[in-house]
Design a protein around this motif. Structure first.
Motif, PDB file in Angstrom:
ATOM      1  N   VAL A 447       0.859  -1.181   0.000  1.00  0.00           N
ATOM      2  CA  VAL A 447       0.000   0.000   0.000  1.00  0.00           C
ATOM      3  C   VAL A 447       0.897   1.233   0.000  1.00  0.00           C
ATOM      4  O   VAL A 447       2.047   1.182   0.450  1.00  0.00           O
ATOM      5  N   THR A 448       0.382   2.346  -0.505  1.00  0.00           N
ATOM      6  CA  THR A 448       1.099   3.618  -0.481  1.00  0.00           C
ATOM      7  C   THR A 448       0.274   4.614   0.312  1.00  0.00           C
ATOM      8  O   THR A 448      -0.907   4.810   0.033  1.00  0.00           O
ATOM      9  N   ASN A 449       0.899   5.270   1.288  1.00  0.00           N
ATOM     10  CA  ASN A 449       0.146   6.200   2.127  1.00  0.00           C
ATOM     11  C   ASN A 449       0.182   7.612   1.550  1.00  0.00           C
ATOM     12  O   ASN A 449       0.695   7.849   0.456  1.00  0.00           O
ATOM     13  N   SER A 450      -0.331   8.564   2.327  1.00  0.00           N
ATOM     14  CA  SER A 450      -0.504   9.923   1.807  1.00  0.00           C
ATOM     15  C   SER A 450       0.793  10.675   1.591  1.00  0.00           C
ATOM     16  O   SER A 450       0.794  11.706   0.909  1.00  0.00           O
ATOM     17  N   ASP A 451       1.891  10.239   2.182  1.00  0.00           N
ATOM     18  CA  ASP A 451       3.158  10.944   1.928  1.00  0.00           C
ATOM     19  C   ASP A 451       4.106  10.116   1.053  1.00  0.00           C
ATOM     20  O   ASP A 451       5.314  10.275   1.109  1.00  0.00           O
ATOM     21  N   ARG A 452       3.485   9.211   0.232  1.00  0.00           N
ATOM     22  CA  ARG A 452       4.197   8.442  -0.788  1.00  0.00           C
ATOM     23  C   ARG A 452       5.053   7.318  -0.212  1.00  0.00           C
ATOM     24  O   ARG A 452       5.928   6.790  -0.900  1.00  0.00           O
ATOM     25  N   THR A 453       4.809   6.930   1.013  1.00  0.00           N
ATOM     26  CA  THR A 453       5.549   5.819   1.609  1.00  0.00           C
ATOM     27  C   THR A 453       4.866   4.505   1.259  1.00  0.00           C
ATOM     28  O   THR A 453       3.677   4.325   1.520  1.00  0.00           O
ATOM     29  N   ILE A 454       5.619   3.604   0.659  1.00  0.00           N
ATOM     30  CA  ILE A 454       5.120   2.283   0.293  1.00  0.00           C
ATOM     31  C   ILE A 454       5.480   1.301   1.406  1.00  0.00           C
ATOM     32  O   ILE A 454       6.624   1.239   1.842  1.00  0.00           O
ATOM     33  N   SER A 455       4.479   0.571   1.865  1.00  0.00           N
ATOM     34  CA  SER A 455       4.680  -0.387   2.956  1.00  0.00           C
ATOM     35  C   SER A 455       4.043  -1.716   2.596  1.00  0.00           C
ATOM     36  O   SER A 455       3.142  -1.785   1.758  1.00  0.00           O
ATOM     37  N   ARG A 456       4.507  -2.743   3.271  1.00  0.00           N
ATOM     38  CA  ARG A 456       3.933  -4.072   3.052  1.00  0.00           C
ATOM     39  C   ARG A 456       2.724  -4.287   3.954  1.00  0.00           C
ATOM     40  O   ARG A 456       2.714  -3.888   5.109  1.00  0.00           O
ATOM     41  N   GLN A 457       1.711  -4.884   3.388  1.00  0.00           N
ATOM     42  CA  GLN A 457       0.630  -5.433   4.193  1.00  0.00           C
ATOM     43  C   GLN A 457       0.778  -6.943   4.101  1.00  0.00           C
ATOM     44  O   GLN A 457       0.795  -7.504   3.007  1.00  0.00           O
ATOM     45  N   ALA A 525      13.034 -11.131  -1.131  1.00  0.00           N
ATOM     46  CA  ALA A 525      13.216  -9.680  -1.003  1.00  0.00           C
ATOM     47  C   ALA A 525      11.869  -8.981  -0.861  1.00  0.00           C
ATOM     48  O   ALA A 525      11.733  -8.017  -0.103  1.00  0.00           O
ATOM     49  N   TYR A 526      10.867  -9.457  -1.579  1.00  0.00           N
ATOM     50  CA  TYR A 526       9.527  -8.892  -1.463  1.00  0.00           C
ATOM     51  C   TYR A 526       8.957  -9.143  -0.068  1.00  0.00           C
ATOM     52  O   TYR A 526       8.381  -8.251   0.557  1.00  0.00           O
ATOM     53  N   ASP A 527       9.141 -10.341   0.412  1.00  0.00           N
ATOM     54  CA  ASP A 527       8.628 -10.670   1.737  1.00  0.00           C
ATOM     55  C   ASP A 527       9.258  -9.793   2.806  1.00  0.00           C
ATOM     56  O   ASP A 527       8.600  -9.412   3.779  1.00  0.00           O
ATOM     57  N   ASP A 528      10.530  -9.463   2.644  1.00  0.00           N
ATOM     58  CA  ASP A 528      11.258  -8.699   3.656  1.00  0.00           C
ATOM     59  C   ASP A 528      11.240  -7.192   3.404  1.00  0.00           C
ATOM     60  O   ASP A 528      11.930  -6.446   4.099  1.00  0.00           O
ATOM     61  N   MET A 529      10.493  -6.737   2.415  1.00  0.00           N
ATOM     62  CA  MET A 529      10.519  -5.327   2.032  1.00  0.00           C
ATOM     63  C   MET A 529      10.286  -4.413   3.225  1.00  0.00           C
ATOM     64  O   MET A 529       9.363  -4.606   4.013  1.00  0.00           O
ATOM     65  N   GLN A 530      11.134  -3.391   3.344  1.00  0.00           N
ATOM     66  CA  GLN A 530      10.961  -2.361   4.352  1.00  0.00           C
ATOM     67  C   GLN A 530      10.266  -1.154   3.725  1.00  0.00           C
ATOM     68  O   GLN A 530      10.343  -0.921   2.524  1.00  0.00           O
TER      69      GLN A 530
END
Length: 865
Positions: A447-457, A525-530
């Motif tokens: 997901v990408t939040n309002s300040d363009r940070t991409i995080s894993r769900q 690498a996808y699983d461990d994404m920061q």
């Protein structure tokens, strides 16, 4: 105990990180992730109570064709067959997808690819059209690309915050707490909102402007900046294109006195705002639905961006316009092209972009032009132009404006598919095929939040029943429609890597959105994404924008005339959110603690208007507009402007017989963004006087909503409660009580009846009604659903002996009531909010109740004096 899983919250666009520890097959402990940049370990009340929403109550667990269970193969084959037949007979433009910011980026990507690159139409739009598409359009006009030029770290550097059309304390509590922390260090806060919300309560200045006058306000401020020498001419000359007659147009009618008159605020307050802005170059202007949900939303966004560009308050720490709208992945949907108005990866429908995307997808066709935006899409269904619709992870029968027309359209659509996590929704009632989708806690993606940070769900639980991820469902339909090679994904990571490659494909830097390097590495690498942020901390720090000439644009915008009240519709209706609920409550409605803050849908009315219109505080009233009507509980609120009403958006046919806000707004949209105007609907209100009122308490859910004048569902521990009112015979309501030993008391003179049902020695149901008397408080009776035996004073509605009334819940996180807070302030001589937190815990978690605590403290101080 299992290790904590790092994931992200299911709710708003703040994108808070969560550490979730699974404790059982469908149980989990939730804590904020202290290492996530969005929240640094804090969670709002909704995120804090996510664990209450992960059960399987009400879930859709198997594919359904009509009312019958079907296999996945049979359901998917039917969807593919009907879409192919419709396209063959009527062309690609006869089908549409309506998707959601609840989808993960990978889900969004596959749906967009199927519709635009293989079916060949852009008739895929999203419920994000309803909340942030004006921000998108404004960004594109000003910057050449949909880029939010701010981060949450800017909140720690700003000296002035301007909140426009945003009840941030309720809707984005974690953002608000960062703002308050900076204010405690000396920064100033201005809140621009027609309502005196809890956010406004703590502001240094509140401007309760007339709804729809935002352009006049911002143009007036820009004119003031020009007159006082605040405009940065050097920055404009180097980095911004200014239309030749821009300043001449601006100067007309934007003097202080004219703006004060248009906005209906004191000129002295307006001047104070101007002076604060002029004195604080490090200004962050945060705007939300009050700006976007308007028929002039894009102009309002550009009025804000004009200010920041003209004063060079952009691309620097603590200086930016900041759109804080959005669902958990509204931004991710914008990145992949989930809006009908964009193609993919921040590309529009220019010939070179169409050729580029078609080449990358190796697709047989590509959408030629923008598709139907949400309101037009459902209008197209009603007119018979759209003959097959697939709705994913959203509930348009509730959330779209002019809900009656939307329902009529769904009723007549030849083929409707709904993929959802919930078995019974207002939209699902119109579906020919329902497909069970994965819910939060079962999904795996980004997901990408309002300040363009991409995080894993990340998934916490195995998929229940036959539920599947949305991306899997869409790709299986794509394969069955004949495009097997294009939809070969085995896991979300495959889709993520393709999305990243498209973002950089033939991208020579003209588009800021690019994910170089993110596609590298395998599944591990996808699983461990920061978490990471694309575009940098300050995307426009070098003064270069995503336009052909690299310059931003000042966009001429003018205040449109505001209509006077109509004779039949003399009031103005505003809509919005409650602090502890989310969208149509399919998730938050399961959490008893989240129901305590606002248990019923209220219409907020200024007390003077209420008295003039014959309303009663706590009574019922019917709100009517040209589109429809619905009943609400009345709440007098001095923070309402005279002549205006406020109602919440959350209640549905499944949770209330009234409070149906989606039936009321006009289907009028911003001409640029297509976003509906929910904030300024002509309306009227009239008192409704029922013969009786009461409540129904049950240890189990009902199959449907009780049939009476007023019924509102409230989630409670170990059961459910319905607040009721009616005019007819009570027999239909009594019939909803379960079987068991019946205990009854009746007072014919007062029209009072109290019934309790005992089964196996425990309370399983209770009905309390009255025509003229009082009803007891609910808390003790609710607790009896969990009690091991029936209390002898059950029909009295109170415990034996003295009983402490804690009052309405103020702090949901720690379940602290008003009277408990007032008692502690008085007995312990508490002098500030921090002291209340130390004594009771209230306000120390998400902080969204801190404005209420401040108000209570001020009232007690005033009373003591």
């Amino acid at each position: 105990m299992a290790d904590a899983v790092r994931t992200t919250c299911a709710y708003c666009g703040v994108g808070c990180g969560i550490r979730a520890t699974v404790t059982g097959p469908r149980s989990v402990e939730i804590a904020g992730d202290p290492d996530h940049p969005a929240n640094r370990g804090r969670l709002c009340s909704k995120g804090t109570h996510l664990a209450e929403t992960v059960g399987l109550e009400g879930r859709l667990l198997h594919p359904m064709i009509g009312s019958k269970r079907a296999s996945w193969d049979k359901a998917l084959d039917l969807v593919a067959k009907r879409f192919k037949e419709t396209i063959s007979r009527h062309g690609p433009g006869s089908v549409a997808f309506y998707v959601s910011g609840q989808l993960l980026t990978e889900d969004y990507y596959v749906a967009n690819k199927l519709m635009k690159g293989f079916i060949g139409t852009a008739n895929i739009d999203t419920n994000s059209r309803l909340c942030m598409s004006s921000a998108v359009a404004g960004h594109m006009r000003a910057f050449g690309e949909d880029v939010v030029p701010a981060t949450y770290d800017d909140l720690d550097a700003a000296d002035l915050f301007v909140l426009v059309g945003s009840n941030t304390a309720w809707c984005h509590p974690i953002v608000y707490q960062r703002i308050r922390a900076r204010c405690e260090a000396g920064a100033k806060l201005v809140v621009i909102d027609p309502r005196r919300t809890e956010t406004a309560e703590e502001a240094d200045l509140h401007l309760p402007i007339r709804p729809g006058s935002d352009v006049a306000l911002m143009n007036g401020l820009l004119q003031h900046c020009r007159e006082t020498g605040i405009i940065d001419d050097a920055y404009l000359a180097a980095h911004v294109a200014v239309p030749q007659d821009f300043w001449d147009q601006l100067g007309e009618g934007n003097d202080l006195w004219s703006v004060a008159r248009i906005c209906d605020v004191p000129a002295a307050d307006l001047r104070h705002f101007y002076e604060l802005f002029a004195a604080n170059p490090r200004t962050v202007t945060l705007f939300s639905q009050g700006i976007n949900q308007s028929t002039a939303g894009t102009d309002q966004v550009n009025a804000i961006t004009n200010l920041h560009l003209a004063t060079a308050r952009i691309g620097k720490p603590g200086a930016a316009p900041f759109s804080i709208t959005g669902q958990p992945n509204a931004m991710g949907g914008r990145e992949v092209g989930g809006l009908a108005s964009t193609l993919a990866a921040h590309m529009d429908f220019a010939p070179e972009n169409r050729a580029r995307v078609q080449r990358f997808w190796a697709s047989p066709t590509i959408a030629e032009k923008p598709g139907l935006k949400a309101v037009d899409l459902f209008r197209g269904i009603g007119e018979g132009r759209i003959k097959a619709l697939w709705v994913m992870a959203t509930n348009p029968a509730v959330s779209m404006p002019d809900g009656n027309a939307v329902r009529d359209a769904l009723k007549t659509c030849p083929f409707v598919v709904v993929s959802d996590v919930i078995e019974k929704t207002d939209t699902g009632a119109f579906a020919h095929v329902r497909l069970p989708a994965a819910a939060w806690g079962e999904k795996d993606g980004t997901v990408t939040n309002s300040d363009r940070t991409i995080s894993r769900q990340r998934a916490l639980f195995a998929l229940p029943g036959e539920a599947m991820p949305d991306w899997w469902i869409v790709k299986e339909v794509g394969r069955r429609m004949g495009w097997k090679n294009a939809f070969t994904y085995d896991r979300a990571a495959d889709i993520w890597r393709e999305h990243c490659r498209l973002s950089t494909y033939d991208n020579d830097g003209a588009r800021l959105f690019a994910l170089p390097g993110a596609a590298q590495g395998g599944n591990a690498a996808y699983d461990d994404m920061q978490s990471f942020r694309w575009g940098g901390d300050h995307p426009f720090a070098d003064g270069r924008f995503s336009t052909e000439d690299g310059r931003a644009r000042l966009v001429p915008v003018a205040q449109k005339p505001l209509p006077e009240p109509l004779t039949k519709w003399p009031l103005t209706l505003n809509t919005g959110r409650y602090r502890d609920q989310w969208h149509t409550m399919t998730r938050t409605g399961l959490a008893p603690k989240l129901a305590r803050h606002r248990e019923e849908p209220l219409v907020e009315v200024h007390p003077d208007d209420g008295s003039r219109l014959g309303l009663t505080d706590g009574g019922l009233a019917r709100v009517e507009t040209p589109q429809g009507d619905s009943i609400y509980r009345v709440a007098f609120h001095s923070g309402q402007r005279h002549g205006e009403l406020f109602v919440p958006i959350h209640w549905t046919d499944r949770t209330s017989s009234g409070g149906r806000t989606g039936l009321l707004p006009r289907p009028l949209v911003d001409p640029v963004s297509g976003q509906p105007g929910f904030k300024r609907t002509p309306a009227s209100i009239a008192a409704v006087t029922p013969k009786w009122r009461g409540f129904l308490l049950l240890s189990r859910e009902l199959a449907g909503t009780p049939r009476c004048l007023w019924a509102a569902r409230v989630a409670v521990p170990a059961g459910v409660m319905w607040e009721l009112a009616g005019n007819g015979d009570l027999k239909a309501i009594e019939a909803l009580l379960p079987k068991g030993e019946r205990i009854e008391a009746q007072d014919v003179a007062r029209g009072t009846k109290r019934i309790a049902i005992v089964a196996n020695g425990r309370l399983s149901g209770a009905l309390f009604v009255t025509e003229t008397g009082e009803l007891p408080p609910r808390d003790w009776l609710i607790a009896q659903l969990s009690a091991p035996q029936v209390a002898p004073t059950l029909l009295a509605g109170r415990a034996p002996g003295a009983q402490t009334d804690r009052g309405p819940v103020i702090c949901v996180c720690f379940d602290v009531g008003l009277k408990t807070i007032v008692g502690a302030i008085r007995d312990q001589k508490l002098a500030n909010v921090a002291a209340i937190g130390g004594a009771l815990g209230a306000g120390t978690n998400c902080g969204s109740c801190r404005p209420a605590l401040t108000r209570i403290l001020n009232e007690e101080t005033t009373n003591a004096a």
